[in-house]
Design an enzyme around this catalytic site. Structure first.
Site, PDB file in Angstrom:
ATOM      1  N   CYS A  89      -6.542   2.964  37.907  1.00  0.00           N
ATOM      2  CA  CYS A  89      -6.819   3.106  39.346  1.00  0.00           C
ATOM      3  C   CYS A  89      -5.603   2.690  40.176  1.00  0.00           C
ATOM      4  CB  CYS A  89      -8.061   2.312  39.729  1.00  0.00           C
ATOM      5  SG  CYS A  89      -8.107   0.629  39.083  1.00  0.00           S
TER       6      CYS A  89
HETATM    7  N1  LIG Z   1     -13.793   0.230  37.006  1.00  0.00           N
HETATM    8  C1  LIG Z   1     -12.776   0.949  37.446  1.00  0.00           C
HETATM    9  O1  LIG Z   1     -12.571   1.089  38.666  1.00  0.00           O
HETATM   10  C2  LIG Z   1     -11.844   1.616  36.471  1.00  0.00           C
HETATM   11  C3  LIG Z   1     -10.848   2.470  36.980  1.00  0.00           C
HETATM   12  C4  LIG Z   1      -9.988   3.098  36.093  1.00  0.00           C
HETATM   13  C5  LIG Z   1     -10.090   2.897  34.730  1.00  0.00           C
HETATM   14  N2  LIG Z   1     -11.045   2.040  34.263  1.00  0.00           N
HETATM   15  C6  LIG Z   1     -11.112   1.845  32.815  1.00  0.00           C
HETATM   16  O2  LIG Z   1     -12.253   2.569  32.330  1.00  0.00           O
HETATM   17  C7  LIG Z   1     -12.829   1.884  31.220  1.00  0.00           C
HETATM   18  C8  LIG Z   1     -14.322   1.593  31.547  1.00  0.00           C
HETATM   19  O3  LIG Z   1     -14.356   0.795  32.707  1.00  0.00           O
HETATM   20  P1  LIG Z   1     -15.714   0.331  33.388  1.00  0.00           P
HETATM   21  O4  LIG Z   1     -15.319  -0.295  34.660  1.00  0.00           O
HETATM   22  O5  LIG Z   1     -16.696   1.441  33.373  1.00  0.00           O
HETATM   23  O6  LIG Z   1     -16.179  -0.807  32.322  1.00  0.00           O
HETATM   24  P2  LIG Z   1     -17.618  -1.489  32.151  1.00  0.00           P
HETATM   25  O7  LIG Z   1     -18.395  -1.333  33.411  1.00  0.00           O
HETATM   26  O8  LIG Z   1     -17.376  -2.850  31.640  1.00  0.00           O
HETATM   27  O9  LIG Z   1     -18.322  -0.590  31.007  1.00  0.00           O
HETATM   28  C9  LIG Z   1     -17.880  -0.631  29.660  1.00  0.00           C
HETATM   29  C10 LIG Z   1     -18.714   0.329  28.817  1.00  0.00           C
HETATM   30  O10 LIG Z   1     -18.239   0.294  27.475  1.00  0.00           O
HETATM   31  C11 LIG Z   1     -19.311  -0.042  26.577  1.00  0.00           C
HETATM   32  N3  LIG Z   1     -18.747  -0.904  25.523  1.00  0.00           N
HETATM   33  C12 LIG Z   1     -18.306  -2.180  25.646  1.00  0.00           C
HETATM   34  N4  LIG Z   1     -17.819  -2.633  24.466  1.00  0.00           N
HETATM   35  C13 LIG Z   1     -17.976  -1.614  23.578  1.00  0.00           C
HETATM   36  C14 LIG Z   1     -17.675  -1.450  22.184  1.00  0.00           C
HETATM   37  N5  LIG Z   1     -17.102  -2.431  21.468  1.00  0.00           N
HETATM   38  N6  LIG Z   1     -17.979  -0.273  21.588  1.00  0.00           N
HETATM   39  C15 LIG Z   1     -18.542   0.734  22.286  1.00  0.00           C
HETATM   40  N7  LIG Z   1     -18.853   0.654  23.613  1.00  0.00           N
HETATM   41  C16 LIG Z   1     -18.555  -0.505  24.244  1.00  0.00           C
HETATM   42  C17 LIG Z   1     -20.337  -0.780  27.435  1.00  0.00           C
HETATM   43  O11 LIG Z   1     -21.632  -0.637  26.839  1.00  0.00           O
HETATM   44  P3  LIG Z   1     -22.826  -1.725  27.117  1.00  0.00           P
HETATM   45  O12 LIG Z   1     -23.066  -1.715  28.600  1.00  0.00           O
HETATM   46  O13 LIG Z   1     -24.007  -1.204  26.363  1.00  0.00           O
HETATM   47  O14 LIG Z   1     -22.332  -3.032  26.595  1.00  0.00           O
HETATM   48  C18 LIG Z   1     -20.212  -0.003  28.750  1.00  0.00           C
HETATM   49  O15 LIG Z   1     -20.937   1.197  28.674  1.00  0.00           O
HETATM   50  C19 LIG Z   1     -12.017   0.594  31.034  1.00  0.00           C
HETATM   51  O16 LIG Z   1     -11.061   0.786  30.031  1.00  0.00           O
HETATM   52  C20 LIG Z   1     -11.346   0.398  32.385  1.00  0.00           C
HETATM   53  O17 LIG Z   1     -10.131  -0.310  32.316  1.00  0.00           O
HETATM   54  C21 LIG Z   1     -11.948   1.415  35.101  1.00  0.00           C
END
Ligand SMILES: NC(=O)c1ccc[n+]([C@@H]2O[C@H](COP(=O)([O-])OP(=O)(O)OC[C@H]3O[C@@H](n4cnc5c(N)ncnc54)[C@H](OP(=O)(O)O)[C@@H]3O)[C@@H](O)[C@H]2O)c1
Length: 345
Positions: free
Chosen positions: A149
């Site tokens: 982001c």
């Molecule tokens: N948030 C942002 O604004 C943003 C922007 C750009 C990029 N990103 C990137 O996008 C990715 C996801 O971000 P997010 O904000 O959506 O994260 P998040 O809200 O923490 O969600 C993480 C997801 O991954 C799953 N997960 C966690 N550990 C896992 C494992 N060991 N094996 C399989 N699944 C697993 C979780 O499942 P459960 O819920 O069932 O545990 C959840 O569905 C990250 O790498 C982040 O850096 C995020």
């Protein structure tokens, strides 16, 4: 219909992908995976989606990849690279929202993410998924590394300047402010209401892991190594990411000249809006959309360009940009499913 699955469907970016894909005319959503919520219904974990999805969350496995054409990975970094080799072998195309394939150097990844990269050979084929810079390479890609982001906002703010001889590329300072959803849905002290509300906090100064990603892309544009000073801040808002970038100019450049440069650079881009002079970027004007708004100014007293950009971190900073990449990969109109205006206020 194109068969699409989401790994990490219960996180903020996964839920945002679902919200957008449910209205996408060319796709059918097949499988949703989770980790701590395996076996639950997605509507239970993401009640905003109740009535739209009635699917049980499963564990990520190569079987998931075998059943779809495109797989979005909305997983924590390091988790993606543990899975990508098997998923690619299973035959689907992958759009990874994590940082695992964004950096072209495994060494740089290891230095900034404090863990060795598990499959450096796959890094080579990953395409950095910023359509405004890499559109043609994204189209045939098997693995797209969706940008971070902060890098999305910073790179779009600075890209038009990187080939200009009148820019002192060694002087770049990037100040960015992100909403709390940028940290994901998992619990942490800094993102608890009492810690984040009524407070603005700088963090990761000079060492944030998005720094090498910004430098990689700006260096690619400039044709030489660029280093930047990058200062991220956490803002008491749910979503939105504002960047203000400062660059010294080596000669007098008028506000009109600077504005013309930006207007020309982005004139064909469906998702970048360059403000008229005197208007600056505002996160609430892009919220819920795939847009990046840019406003420019020259501080004539100091001979410095000041560029502001605003994106929604969950949209152009993550999920809607991932869908823009999917559209390119599928050869359909790039704006498909992404042309709704922002929500306001
Ligand atoms: N948030 C942002 O604004 C943003 C922007 C750009 C990029 N990103 C990137 O996008 C990715 C996801 O971000 P997010 O904000 O959506 O994260 P998040 O809200 O923490 O969600 C993480 C997801 O991954 C799953 N997960 C966690 N550990 C896992 C494992 N060991 N094996 C399989 N699944 C697993 C979780 O499942 P459960 O819920 O069932 O545990 C959840 O569905 C990250 O790498 C982040 O850096 C995020």
């Amino acid at each position: 219909m194109i068969k699409v699955s989401i790994a990490g469907a219960t996180g903020y970016t996964g839920i945002e992908l679902l919200r957008l894909l449910v209205k996408h005319p060319e796709v059918e959503i097949v499988t949703l995976t989770a980790e701590s919520h395996i076996g639950k219904n997605i509507a239970e974990v993401a009640p905003s989606l109740r009535g739209h999805f009635d699917q049980t969350l499963v564990k990520l496995s190569p079987e998931v990849a075998r059943g779809c054409d495109v797989l979005f990975l909305a997983l924590p970094h390091t988790t993606s690279m543990q899975n990508v080799p098997e998923l690619l072998k299973a035959g689907c195309r992958v759009i990874d929202l994590s940082a695992d394939y964004r950096l072209k150097s495994a060494q740089v990844y290891g230095d900034w993410y404090k863990t060795p990269h598990l499959n450096p050979e796959i890094i080579k084929e990953a395409v950095y998924g910023l359509p405004e810079l890499h559109r043609e390479a994204i189209r045939p890609a098997r693995l797209v590394a969706n940008p971070g982001c902060y890098p999305t906002g910073a790179i779009l703010a600075l890209a038009p300047l990187m080939t200009e001889s009148w820019v002192d590329a060694a002087s770049i300072v990037i100040d960015s402010k992100s909403g709390v959803s940028g940290a994901g849905r998992k619990l942490s002290q800094a993102t608890q209401f009492c810690e984040a509300n009524e407070s603005v906090a700088a963090y990761g100064l000079g060492e944030h892991r998005h720094t090498p990603e910004i430098e990689q892309e700006l260096s690619g544009l400039a044709g030489k190594g660029i280093t930047v000073s990058f200062s991220p801040h956490l803002m008491p808002m749910t979503r939105g990411l504002l960047t203000t970038a400062y660059v010294n100019l080596t000669k007098r450049v008028s506000r009109d000249e600077l504005h013309d440069r930006y207007a020309k650079f982005y004139e064909q881009e469906p998702f970048v809006r360059v403000h008229t002079l005197g208007q600056y970027a505002n996160t609430s004007h892009v919220s819920g959309s795939n847009l990046c708004d840019i406003g420019v100014q020259v501080d004539v007293r100091n001979q410095r360009a000041i560029v502001t950009s605003a994106i929604d971190n969950l949209m152009k900073g993550a999920s809607s940009q991932a869908i823009q990449n999917m559209n390119l990969m599928l050869g359909i109109a790039e704006t498909t499913g992404l042309d709704a205006p922002p929500q306001f206020p």
